[in-house]
Design a protein around this motif. Structure first.
Motif, mmCIF file in Angstrom:
data_model
loop_
_atom_site.group_PDB
_atom_site.id
_atom_site.type_symbol
_atom_site.label_atom_id
_atom_site.label_comp_id
_atom_site.label_asym_id
_atom_site.label_seq_id
_atom_site.Cartn_x
_atom_site.Cartn_y
_atom_site.Cartn_z
ATOM 1 N N GLY A 1 0.785 -1.226 0.000
ATOM 2 C CA GLY A 1 0.000 0.000 0.000
ATOM 3 C C GLY A 1 0.813 1.270 0.000
ATOM 4 N N HIS A 2 2.116 1.185 0.360
ATOM 5 C CA HIS A 2 2.922 2.404 0.503
ATOM 6 C C HIS A 2 4.387 1.983 0.589
ATOM 7 C CE1 HIS A 2 3.092 6.692 1.348
ATOM 8 N NE2 HIS A 2 3.852 6.491 2.414
ATOM 9 N N VAL A 3 5.280 2.886 0.200
ATOM 10 C CA VAL A 3 6.723 2.598 0.258
ATOM 11 C C VAL A 3 7.451 3.763 0.895
ATOM 12 C CG1 VAL A 3 8.815 2.251 -1.117
ATOM 13 C CG2 VAL A 3 6.709 1.069 -1.768
ATOM 14 N N HIS A 4 8.360 3.456 1.830
ATOM 15 C CA HIS A 4 9.261 4.457 2.386
ATOM 16 C C HIS A 4 10.609 4.327 1.696
ATOM 17 C CE1 HIS A 4 7.029 5.269 6.428
ATOM 18 N NE2 HIS A 4 6.618 6.055 5.448
ATOM 19 N N LEU A 5 10.975 5.369 0.963
ATOM 20 C CA LEU A 5 12.202 5.375 0.179
ATOM 21 C C LEU A 5 13.382 5.802 1.046
ATOM 22 C CD1 LEU A 5 13.689 5.129 -2.496
ATOM 23 C CD2 LEU A 5 12.987 7.480 -3.021
ATOM 24 N N THR A 6 14.259 4.870 1.302
ATOM 25 C CA THR A 6 15.425 5.096 2.146
ATOM 26 C C THR A 6 16.368 3.922 1.907
ATOM 27 O OG1 THR A 6 16.105 5.419 4.455
ATOM 28 C CG2 THR A 6 14.185 4.027 4.097
ATOM 29 N N ASP A 7 17.344 3.700 2.776
ATOM 30 C CA ASP A 7 18.293 2.603 2.584
ATOM 31 C C ASP A 7 19.001 2.337 3.904
ATOM 32 O OD1 ASP A 7 19.809 0.648 1.315
ATOM 33 O OD2 ASP A 7 20.463 1.950 -0.321
ATOM 34 N N GLY A 8 19.759 1.270 3.949
ATOM 35 C CA GLY A 8 20.525 0.926 5.145
ATOM 36 C C GLY A 8 21.578 -0.102 4.818
ATOM 37 N N LYS A 9 22.607 -0.142 5.633
ATOM 38 C CA LYS A 9 23.691 -1.106 5.419
ATOM 39 C C LYS A 9 23.477 -2.389 6.207
ATOM 40 C CE LYS A 9 27.098 2.500 4.437
ATOM 41 N NZ LYS A 9 28.363 3.147 4.867
ATOM 42 N N GLY A 10 22.628 -2.322 7.246
ATOM 43 C CA GLY A 10 22.320 -3.521 8.010
ATOM 44 C C GLY A 10 23.400 -3.944 8.976
ATOM 45 N N ASP A 11 24.349 -3.061 9.261
ATOM 46 C CA ASP A 11 25.428 -3.432 10.174
ATOM 47 C C ASP A 11 25.345 -2.685 11.501
ATOM 48 O OD1 ASP A 11 26.073 -0.941 9.226
ATOM 49 O OD2 ASP A 11 28.006 -1.511 8.355
ATOM 50 N N LYS A 12 24.177 -2.068 11.773
ATOM 51 C CA LYS A 12 23.959 -1.387 13.044
ATOM 52 C C LYS A 12 22.752 -2.001 13.741
ATOM 53 C CE LYS A 12 26.064 3.026 11.845
ATOM 54 N NZ LYS A 12 25.919 4.502 11.842
ATOM 55 N N VAL A 13 22.637 -1.734 15.030
ATOM 56 C CA VAL A 13 21.555 -2.312 15.819
ATOM 57 C C VAL A 13 20.200 -1.779 15.365
ATOM 58 C CG1 VAL A 13 20.566 -2.502 18.133
ATOM 59 C CG2 VAL A 13 23.043 -2.696 17.808
ATOM 60 N N MET A 14 20.141 -0.485 15.041
ATOM 61 C CA MET A 14 18.873 0.149 14.674
ATOM 62 C C MET A 14 18.864 0.501 13.193
ATOM 63 S SD MET A 14 17.338 0.108 17.603
ATOM 64 C CE MET A 14 16.017 1.304 17.625
ATOM 65 N N ASP A 15 17.724 1.026 12.745
ATOM 66 C CA ASP A 15 17.617 1.440 11.350
ATOM 67 C C ASP A 15 18.391 2.738 11.128
ATOM 68 O OD1 ASP A 15 15.756 2.671 13.032
ATOM 69 O OD2 ASP A 15 14.470 3.222 11.376
ATOM 70 N N GLU A 16 18.827 2.963 9.877
ATOM 71 C CA GLU A 16 19.706 4.093 9.577
ATOM 72 C C GLU A 16 19.049 5.186 8.745
ATOM 73 O OE1 GLU A 16 23.831 2.147 8.588
ATOM 74 O OE2 GLU A 16 22.200 0.753 8.099
ATOM 75 N N HIS A 17 18.099 4.844 7.926
ATOM 76 C CA HIS A 17 17.431 5.800 7.045
ATOM 77 C C HIS A 17 18.427 6.606 6.220
ATOM 78 C CE1 HIS A 17 13.218 5.101 8.061
ATOM 79 N NE2 HIS A 17 13.685 4.725 9.234
ATOM 80 N N LEU A 18 19.284 5.870 5.528
ATOM 81 C CA LEU A 18 20.244 6.479 4.614
ATOM 82 C C LEU A 18 19.541 6.898 3.327
ATOM 83 C CD1 LEU A 18 23.161 3.878 4.907
ATOM 84 C CD2 LEU A 18 22.871 6.007 6.205
ATOM 85 N N MET A 19 20.213 7.720 2.539
ATOM 86 C CA MET A 19 19.700 8.048 1.217
ATOM 87 C C MET A 19 19.711 6.786 0.357
ATOM 88 S SD MET A 19 21.848 11.558 0.709
ATOM 89 C CE MET A 19 21.495 11.642 -1.043
ATOM 90 N N PRO A 20 18.728 6.627 -0.535
ATOM 91 C CA PRO A 20 18.713 5.443 -1.399
ATOM 92 C C PRO A 20 19.974 5.374 -2.254
ATOM 93 C CG PRO A 20 17.190 7.128 -2.195
ATOM 94 C CD PRO A 20 17.625 7.562 -0.842
ATOM 95 N N GLY A 21 20.540 4.165 -2.299
ATOM 96 C CA GLY A 21 21.785 3.978 -3.032
ATOM 97 C C GLY A 21 23.018 4.059 -2.161
ATOM 98 N N TYR A 22 22.836 4.426 -0.892
ATOM 99 C CA TYR A 22 23.968 4.552 0.031
ATOM 100 C C TYR A 22 24.043 3.378 0.996
ATOM 101 C CZ TYR A 22 24.962 9.291 -1.570
ATOM 102 O OH TYR A 22 25.307 10.379 -2.344
ATOM 103 N N GLY A 23 23.143 2.423 0.851
ATOM 104 C CA GLY A 23 23.161 1.227 1.684
ATOM 105 C C GLY A 23 23.320 -0.006 0.830
ATOM 106 N N LYS A 24 22.804 -1.111 1.331
ATOM 107 C CA LYS A 24 22.991 -2.390 0.652
ATOM 108 C C LYS A 24 21.700 -3.003 0.138
ATOM 109 C CE LYS A 24 27.096 -3.494 3.433
ATOM 110 N NZ LYS A 24 27.696 -4.443 4.414
ATOM 111 N N GLN A 25 20.598 -2.298 0.289
ATOM 112 C CA GLN A 25 19.321 -2.834 -0.171
ATOM 113 C C GLN A 25 19.166 -2.645 -1.685
ATOM 114 O OE1 GLN A 25 16.383 -4.344 1.463
ATOM 115 N NE2 GLN A 25 18.124 -4.916 2.737
ATOM 116 N N PRO A 26 18.442 -3.555 -2.351
ATOM 117 C CA PRO A 26 18.203 -3.414 -3.793
ATOM 118 C C PRO A 26 17.099 -2.393 -4.057
ATOM 119 C CG PRO A 26 17.109 -5.380 -2.994
ATOM 120 C CD PRO A 26 17.872 -4.817 -1.821
ATOM 121 N N VAL A 27 17.355 -1.150 -3.669
ATOM 122 C CA VAL A 27 16.326 -0.114 -3.780
ATOM 123 C C VAL A 27 16.019 0.185 -5.245
ATOM 124 C CG1 VAL A 27 15.617 2.187 -3.066
ATOM 125 C CG2 VAL A 27 17.170 0.873 -1.620
#
Length: 264
Positions: free
Chosen positions: A191-217
């Motif tokens: 129903g909705h998408v939050h556009l952000t990114d993360g590297k997954g190497d921290k305890v909490m979420d990072e809300h990086l800019m898309p393309g700056y993490g490791k997700q297939p955004v």
């Protein structure tokens, strides 16, 4: 608000991207940078809770509200009282301002009564008010190196029969799951998408800019464009500590990323 067939997928700006929180600044920034709409996160601010005040901003800036984020965060537990009251008031606010989607987090593990009938309760309010309540994917927390389940019935909404879901790339990174795989699994219930990114190497979420993490955004947005998905992609990046100019540069780059991969 949703796109219709043969129209491009809209890109919204979340008020959480503006820090310190300022709804007027959110609307002005969305207009200046070329976003299509605004997602309003309900906070302790009276303006974020009042349809009249929000519609004044909509009219002043000619910028629609596409989504309301219910006050279900840890920091907004005191807003609008009891849990189900939050959801009902968020639904009425969403309808009043002309939006169609509510973003909601699942209950915390100490909210056992609220969590007990959460799936059914969400559906009842959604149908009664005629708005989508899209439950957001979260992630397990960590304490002393161990995974701790902080959400009930679970952080992963795909395990349950929700009518609608919100997908957040940063939360997916924190949970160490593949967003493209999960978005395909969710299918028509997205129903909705939050556009952000993360590297997954921290305890909490990072809300990086898309393309700056490791997700297939990029790949996920391209997939949504390919299937002519109906919905809104909303920028939700962390700009805390940034001066206005740098913040706006981040938001422009995020918007350009969205346009490029949504093939706009």
């Amino acid at each position: 608000m949703e796109n219709t067939p043969n129209q491009p997928i809209e890109v919204a700006l979340s008020s959480s991207c503006i820090f310190p929180p300022n709804l007027e600044d959110t609307f002005a920034t969305a207009v200046d940078l070329g976003y299509d709409s605004v997602e309003v996160m309900i906070t302790g601010s009276a303006i974020s809770q009042e349809p009249y005040d929000l519609l004044k901003l909509v009219d002043k800036y000619q910028m629609p509200i596409s989504a309301i984020h219910a006050p279900t965060l840890l920091l907004t537990q005191q807003v609008w009282g009891r849990a189900w009251n939050k959801m009902q008031m968020a639904a009425k606010l969403t309808k009043s301002v002309g939006a169609s989607v509510i973003v909601a987090h699942p209950p915390f593990r100490w909210q056992r009564q609220y969590a007990k009938n959460f799936v059914e309760g969400v559906r009842e309010i959604s149908q009664a008010e005629g708005v989508k309540i899209a439950v957001e994917n979260m992630y397990p927390w960590e304490a002393l190196g161990k995974s701790v389940e902080m959400y009930l019935p679970h952080w992963d909404p795909t395990r349950f029969d929700y009518d609608w879901m919100t997908w957040d790339f940063s939360h997916a990174a924190a949970a160490r799951v593949d967003s493209l795989e999960y978005v395909k699994k969710i299918g028509d219930r997205l129903g909705h998408v939050h556009l952000t990114d993360g590297k997954g190497d921290k305890v909490m979420d990072e809300h990086l800019m898309p393309g700056y993490g490791k997700q297939p955004v990029a790949e996920t947005l391209e997939y949504l464009a390919d299937i002519s998905w109906y919905g809104v992609v909303c920028a939700e990046i962390d700009t805390k500590g940034k001066k206005t100019g740098e913040r706006d540069e981040m938001l422009v780059e995020t918007l350009q990323f969205a346009h490029r991969h949504l093939r706009r």
